[in-house]
Design a protein around this motif. Structure first.
Motif, mmCIF file in Angstrom:
data_model
loop_
_atom_site.group_PDB
_atom_site.id
_atom_site.type_symbol
_atom_site.label_atom_id
_atom_site.label_comp_id
_atom_site.label_asym_id
_atom_site.label_seq_id
_atom_site.Cartn_x
_atom_site.Cartn_y
_atom_site.Cartn_z
ATOM 1 N N VAL A 55 1.006 -1.112 -0.017
ATOM 2 C CA VAL A 55 -0.042 0.175 -0.049
ATOM 3 C C VAL A 55 0.991 1.406 0.044
ATOM 4 O O VAL A 55 0.867 2.054 -0.779
ATOM 5 C CB VAL A 55 -0.754 -0.143 1.062
ATOM 6 C CG1 VAL A 55 -1.512 1.290 1.313
ATOM 7 C CG2 VAL A 55 -1.861 -1.089 1.139
ATOM 8 N N VAL A 56 1.846 1.066 0.817
ATOM 9 C CA VAL A 56 2.750 2.616 1.173
ATOM 10 C C VAL A 56 3.477 2.720 -0.250
ATOM 11 O O VAL A 56 3.852 3.659 -0.859
ATOM 12 C CB VAL A 56 3.764 2.293 2.357
ATOM 13 C CG1 VAL A 56 4.961 3.066 2.188
ATOM 14 C CG2 VAL A 56 2.984 2.408 3.618
ATOM 15 N N ARG A 57 3.913 1.514 -0.891
ATOM 16 C CA ARG A 57 4.899 1.548 -2.122
ATOM 17 C C ARG A 57 3.911 2.221 -3.263
ATOM 18 O O ARG A 57 4.342 3.044 -3.984
ATOM 19 C CB ARG A 57 5.237 0.229 -2.579
ATOM 20 C CG ARG A 57 6.328 0.182 -3.580
ATOM 21 C CD ARG A 57 6.541 -1.324 -4.180
ATOM 22 N NE ARG A 57 6.899 -2.293 -3.227
ATOM 23 C CZ ARG A 57 8.233 -2.413 -2.782
ATOM 24 N NH1 ARG A 57 9.074 -1.618 -3.451
ATOM 25 N NH2 ARG A 57 8.356 -3.464 -1.941
ATOM 26 N N THR A 58 2.723 1.826 -3.403
ATOM 27 C CA THR A 58 1.882 2.321 -4.309
ATOM 28 C C THR A 58 1.553 3.757 -4.173
ATOM 29 O O THR A 58 1.511 4.551 -5.027
ATOM 30 C CB THR A 58 0.504 1.586 -4.464
ATOM 31 O OG1 THR A 58 0.742 0.112 -4.280
ATOM 32 C CG2 THR A 58 -0.518 1.929 -5.669
ATOM 33 N N LEU A 59 1.560 3.963 -2.736
ATOM 34 C CA LEU A 59 1.039 5.669 -2.446
ATOM 35 C C LEU A 59 2.243 6.404 -2.999
ATOM 36 O O LEU A 59 1.936 7.543 -3.439
ATOM 37 C CB LEU A 59 0.737 5.803 -1.070
ATOM 38 C CG LEU A 59 -0.705 5.416 -0.545
ATOM 39 C CD1 LEU A 59 -0.711 5.613 1.094
ATOM 40 C CD2 LEU A 59 -1.681 6.421 -1.070
#
Lengths: 197, 452
Positions: B371-375
Motif C-alpha cells: 500500500v505504502v509503495r503504491t502511495l
C-alpha cells in the motif's frame, strides 16, 4: 504408607455438593479444598487473594486476551492455572484431599488415587436449598441456578477436555435428592472404601 | 473479481481467527496461505507465476540475497525470506544468551548498581528495556526484565505492575528505533531496502526523543505507587548476587562476544553489503558451533511456530497484492487525503497505530508494505522513506496502547499475572494510552517538520 485418595467433586448449583464434599472430608479425615485454594495460592505469592477472587471460575475473554509463546495475559486463565498448580502440587506431595470444583476431576486425572464424583439434584430441591441459603424467591433461585451452572459449565469446558456434568467425565454421578445429604455422604464413603481396597 | 473476493475473505477469516486465538496462529496463517495458493492463484486466477512469485524461493539462491552492493531490496511480493532467516538467527543467539544467564545477570547487575532503590531501578530498567529491545526481540527482553522485576518487587516490597507496564512500553519504543528491533521494522527494512543506519537516524531519532518524554511521563504517573516503601531500610545481603545468574562462565563470555559481533554487523551492514539474512544465518551458525553439546537444545528452543506464522502470513498478503486489493486500499487513502502529504502521513501513522493497538502489528505491517509503495509511486512529491517511517512508528508504537497490542505487552502482563498481579485493561490503558498518544504526537510532529 496409606494409599493416596483425591476426591474431586463437581456439582450443580444448589445440589449440596459442597456440603457433601465437606462432610466426606470430615468422615475420611482428609483436607478439604474449595475457595481456600485461591487463598493458599495467593499466600504462596505474597499477594492479596481478594484481588484475584473476581477472576476465579471464569474462562478467558476471547477478545480481550492473547497468548504469545504459551504466555496468556488473561487474568482469568492465570488465576485458574494458579489454582491448578496448587492442586497438582498437593497431589504430587502425596496428600489426600477432597477438592470441590476447580476442574479437579480433569487436571488430576493422572493420579491413581483420584475418584471423581458429580453431584446433581432435582430442580425443586435445588430451589428450596438456594432459597434458604440466599433468601431468594422461587424465580430468583431458579435463575441463580441457571446462571451459576452456565458459568461452571463454561469454566470447566474451557479448561478441560471433558464435559461438565457429562456422566462419562466422572467415576460416579449421583442425584443427592434420592438419599439426602447425609445418605449420599454415607453411600459415597462406602464407595470410596471399596475403591481404596 | 472472484480472485479478489476470495483473497479478501481469506484475509478477513485469518484476522478473525487470529483475534479469537482458539487455533494456534501458525496453523491459521499456513491454512489460509494454502487456501490462497489453491483457491486464489490456482482456481480463480489459474496463474502459476503468481504462486512462484509469492513463494519467492528463487530469491534465496541469488547472490543479492546474501550480499549486495547498494540497496538490498527484497522482492516486492510474497514470502520475505530475509525477515524469516534473520529472525530465526536472532532467536538462536538469544536462546544461547538466555542459557548462560546473560539477561538475568544484566538485570541484577543494574539493580545492584543503583543500590536497589525503587525509583532508580524503575528508570534504569526502562532505559535498559529500550536499549535491549533495539537489538533483541522485545518478548525475550520483557520475559527476563519482568521476571526480575517481580522478584525484586517481592524482596523490596513494591508493586511490580507500574514497572512492568513502563518496561513493556519502553521495549516497544526501543524496538521502533532500529531495523531489527521489531518485526514490522525488519519487514519494512528488507522490503524497501533500508539499512540499520537508515532506521537509527530516522525512527531511532524519534524514539530517542520520545524516550525522554516517556520517562518523565511514567515517573510522574507512577511515582506515588512506587514511593510507598522507599524510606524503608533494605537488607542488601538478602539480595541475589548478579554473578549467581551466570550458569556457564565460558559460555557467558562467548555469548557476549557474539552479541557484540551481531550489533557490529548490523550497524555496519550498509557498508559491508552483508544482508540481514546473511547476518542472521552467520550469528546462528556461530552460536551453534560455540554451544557444543547445547546446540541441539538451542535449536529445539527456537520458536518455529512464529516462523511458520510469518510464512503463512506473507502468502496471504501476497494473495491480496497479486489480486490488486492493496492497490485499491492505496487508492482509497489517496482519495481521502486528496494527495495532501500531511494528511496522508497522519492517516498512515494514526490508522496503523489504532489498528496495531487491537490486532497483531506484524500482519498489519506486511499488508501495508505494498500500500505504502503504491502511495509513494502515485503521489507526486511523496517520498517512500517518509511513508515507511510513518508506518514503522505507527505500527510499533500503536501496539503499546493495550495489553494485547504487542507481544511484549502480552508476555509482560502474563508474567505479572502469574505472580499474582493480574493487570486489567483499564489499569493498563489508563497509563499506556496517554503515553502512546504522546509518542504518536511527537512522531507526527517530527515527521512533518523534518520531511515535509
Amino acid at each position: 504408607m496409606e494409599k493416596q485418595m483425591i476426591i474431586a467433586i463437581g456439582r450443580e448449583y444448589g445440589s449440596g455438593g459442597h456440603e457433601i464434599g465437606q462432610k466426606l472430608a470430615e468422615k475420611l479425615q482428609i483436607n478439604f479444598y474449595d475457595r481456600n485454594v485461591l487463598d493458599r495460592a495467593a499466600e504462596e505469592r505474597a499477594v492479596d487473594a481478594s484481588k484475584l477472587r473476581k477472576y476465579e471460575d471464569k474462562p478467558r475473554n476471547l477478545l480481550l486476551s492473547r497468548t504469545v509463546r504459551g504466555f496468556s495475559n488473561s487474568p482469568e486463565e492465570n488465576v485458574a492455572h494458579m489454582e491448578f498448580d496448587f492442586l497438582k502440587g498437593k497431589a504430587e506431595s502425596g496428600e489426600s484431599f477432597v477438592i470441590v470444583g476447580r476442574c479437579g476431576e480433569d487436571i488430576l486425572k493422572e493420579y491413581e488415587g483420584l475418584i471423581s464424583i458429580f453431584i446433581l439434584a432435582d430442580m425443586n430441591q435445588k430451589i428450596e436449598r438456594i432459597k434458604q441459603v440466599r433468601d431468594l424467591s422461587d424465580l430468583g433461585a431458579e435463575s441463580a441456578i441457571y446462571r451459576h451452572d452456565k458459568k461452571r459449565k463454561a469454566y470447566h469446558n474451557y479448561y478441560c477436555q471433558t464435559k461438565w456434568g457429562d456422566s462419562r467425565t466422572y467415576d460416579l454421578t449421583v442425584n443427592a435428592s434420592r438419599l439426602g445429604i447425609d445418605g449420599t455422604v454415607e453411600m459415597l464413603a462406602e464407595y470410596i472404601r471399596f475403591r481404596m481396597k | 473479481m472472484a480472485a479478489q473476493i476470495v483473497a479478501v475473505v481469506i484475509f478477513i477469516a485469518m484476522f478473525v481467527l487470529i483475534v479469537l486465538d482458539e487455533i494456534q496462529r501458525e496453523f491459521i496463517t499456513l491454512g489460509c496461505g494454502l487456501l490462497t495458493l489453491v483457491l486464489v492463484f490456482g482456481v480463480c486466477m489459474r496463474n502459476m507465476d503468481a504462486v512462484w512469485e509469492t513463494l519467492n524461493l528463487r530469491s534465496i539462491f541469488t547472490m543479492e540475497f546474501w550480499r549486495t552492493v547498494g540497496t538490498a531490496e527484497e522482492s516486492t511480493s510474497g514470502i520475505n525470506w530475509a525477515t524469516i532467516i534473520f529472525i530465526a538467527g536472532m532467536m538462536v543467539m538469544v536462546e544461547g544468551m538466555a542459557r548462560v544467564g546473560f539477561f538475568r545477570w544484566l538485570c541484577m547487575r543494574l539493580a545492584k548498581l543503583v543500590h536497589y532503590k525503587t525509583i532508580p531501578i524503575f528508570i534504569s530498567f526502562m532505559c535498559m528495556s529500550f536499549v535491549l529491545a533495539m537489538f533483541i526481540d522485545s518478548i525475550t527482553v520483557i520475559l527476563f526484565l519482568a521476571a526480575v522485576t517481580v522478584e525484586l518487587a517481592k524482596l523490596l516490597k513494591f508493586n511490580p505492575v507500574p514497572m512492568i507496564i513502563s518496561e513493556v512500553f519502553c521495549a516497544n519504543l526501543g524496538g521502533s528505533a532500529t531495523m531489527c528491533g521489531d518485526p514490522p521494522n525488519i519487514i519494512i527494512g528488507t522490503s524497501f531496502g533500508y539499512a540499520f543506519g537508515d532506521f537509527v537516524t530516522n525512527t531511532g531519532l524519534i524514539a530517542f526523543i520520545s524516550l525522554l518524554f516517556v520517562i518523565v511521563y511514567f515517573y510522574f504517573a507512577y511515582r506515588k505507587d512506587l514511593a510507598t516503601d522507599a524510606g524503608k531500610q533494605i537488607d542488601l545481603s538478602k539480595m541475589p548476587e548478579p554473578r549467581s545468574a551466570i550458569t556457564d562462565k565460558k559460555g557467558f563470555i562467548i555469548s557476549t562476544i557474539i552479541f557484540i559481533c551481531a550489533i557490529v554487523l548490523l550497524v555496519t551492514h550498509a557498508s559491508t553489503g552483508l544482508t540481514v539474512a546473511f547476518i542472521g544465518l552467520f550469528i546462528a551458525v556461530v552460536t551453534l558451533l560455540t554451544s557444543g553439546r547445547h546446540a541441539l537444545r538451542l535449536l529445539r528452543k527456537v520458536d518455529y511456530k512464529t516462523l511458520l506464522f510469518f510464512i503463512g502470513l506473507f502468502v496471504v498478503v501476497g494473495g491480496l497484492e497479486q489480486t490488486g486489493i492493496l492497490e485499491i486500499v492505496a487508492g482509497a487513502i489517496e482519495k481521502i487525503s486528496h494527495g495532501n502529504s500531511r494528511l496522508m502521513i497522519a492517516i498512515i501513522i494514526w490508522v496503523s497505530a489504532i489498528a496495531s493497538a487491537f490486532i497483531d502489528n506484524i500482519p498489519f505491517a506486511a499488508t501495508m508494505i505494498p500500500v505504502v509503495r503504491t502511495l509513494a509511486e502515485s503521489t507526486p512529491g511523496m517520498s517512500l522513506s517518509t511513508l515507511a517511517w510513518a508506518l514503522a512508528m505507527g505500527t510499533d508504537i500503536g501496539g503499546s496502547a493495550t495489553p494485547i497490542g504487542a507481544s511484549a505487552n502480552v508476555v509482560g502482563t502474563s508474567v505479572a499475572a502469574k505472580a499474582g498481579h493480574p493487570i486489567e485493561w483499564g489499569e493498563y490503558c489508563k497509563k499506556a494510552v496517554p503515553a502512546t498518544v504522546l509518542v504518536l504526537l511527537i512522531s507526527t510532529v517530527l515527521i512533518f517538520v523534518r520531511y515535509l
